[in-house]
Design a protein around this motif. Structure first.
Motif: not given
Length: 215
Positions: A151-172
């Protein structure tokens, strides 16, 4: 009832003889209750059969978790995409090993898959001997550790996948999946497979706890 009669002996001496019949009154005598142990004897095979059935489900779920974790690790480990930039000499490349989180994801799922493969003999022992406690306790402890790792590995990877799909305009942080349209679906599928293994491990932990509680 008591009865009496006279017996004549020699010398005309009459000796009264009383015949006494020993009778025991049934009053005050408590009947002996014989408790049949048939119910208890029949209950033992029923419990053993229930535990054996749960053990078979446990074995099937472990095989499913092995498939899920090995698929997630294999997909993540073979994910890579190149994007041409002007010429073939200049390319943008995205690979799983460019992200430490994805590397951790691969290692975590591989470790969990190896553990689940080694746990299969113990699961079979629990089916053959459903009342055994040591093997079931061992599976419960290591299932919990495998659950935490996965669950630690899957949760960490899910956070990166979310950023890859949506990005983060606040941090460019740009949405990489707009360019890497093959890389992102593969890593997303790997994360989904890992979370499926997490769900199976949760069920395995609850099954082991229920079996230990019934002993």
């Amino acid at each position: 009832m008591d009865s009496s009669h006279s017996v004549k002996e020699s010398g005309d001496i009459v000796i009264p003889v009383r015949d006494v019949k020993s009778s025991k009154s049934s009053k005050g005598v408590h009947p002996v209750n014989i408790v049949s142990s048939t119910t208890k004897v029949d209950h033992v095979p029923h419990v053993a059969g229930w535990k054996r059935g749960v053990g078979i489900i446990d074995l099937i779920l472990r095989i499913c978790a092995i498939i899920a974790t090995i698929a997630a690790a294999a997909v993540m480990g073979t994910t890579s995409q190149n994007l041409p930039f002007f010429t073939q000499l200049f390319q943008f490349q995205a690979s799983y090993d460019d992200f430490p989180t994805f590397t951790f994801f691969l290692a975590g799922n591989a470790i969990t898959c190896a553990y689940l493969a080694f746990s299969l003999p113990f699961s079979i022992v629990c089916i053959v001997r459903p009342h055994i406690v040591g093997a079931r306790m061992l599976l419960l402890v290591f299932d919990t550790l495998a659950l935490a790792l996965t669950i630690a590995a899957a949760s960490a990877a899910a956070a990166i996948v979310y950023l890859a799909h949506n990005g983060n305009p606040n941090t460019n942080w740009p949405a990489l999946c707009q360019q890497f349209n093959e890389f992102c679906p593969r890593v997303s599928g790997a994360v989904v497979g890992s979370f499926l293994a997490v769900a199976i491990l949760v069920v395995l932990v609850f099954l082991s706890a229920a079996l230990l509680r019934s002993n």
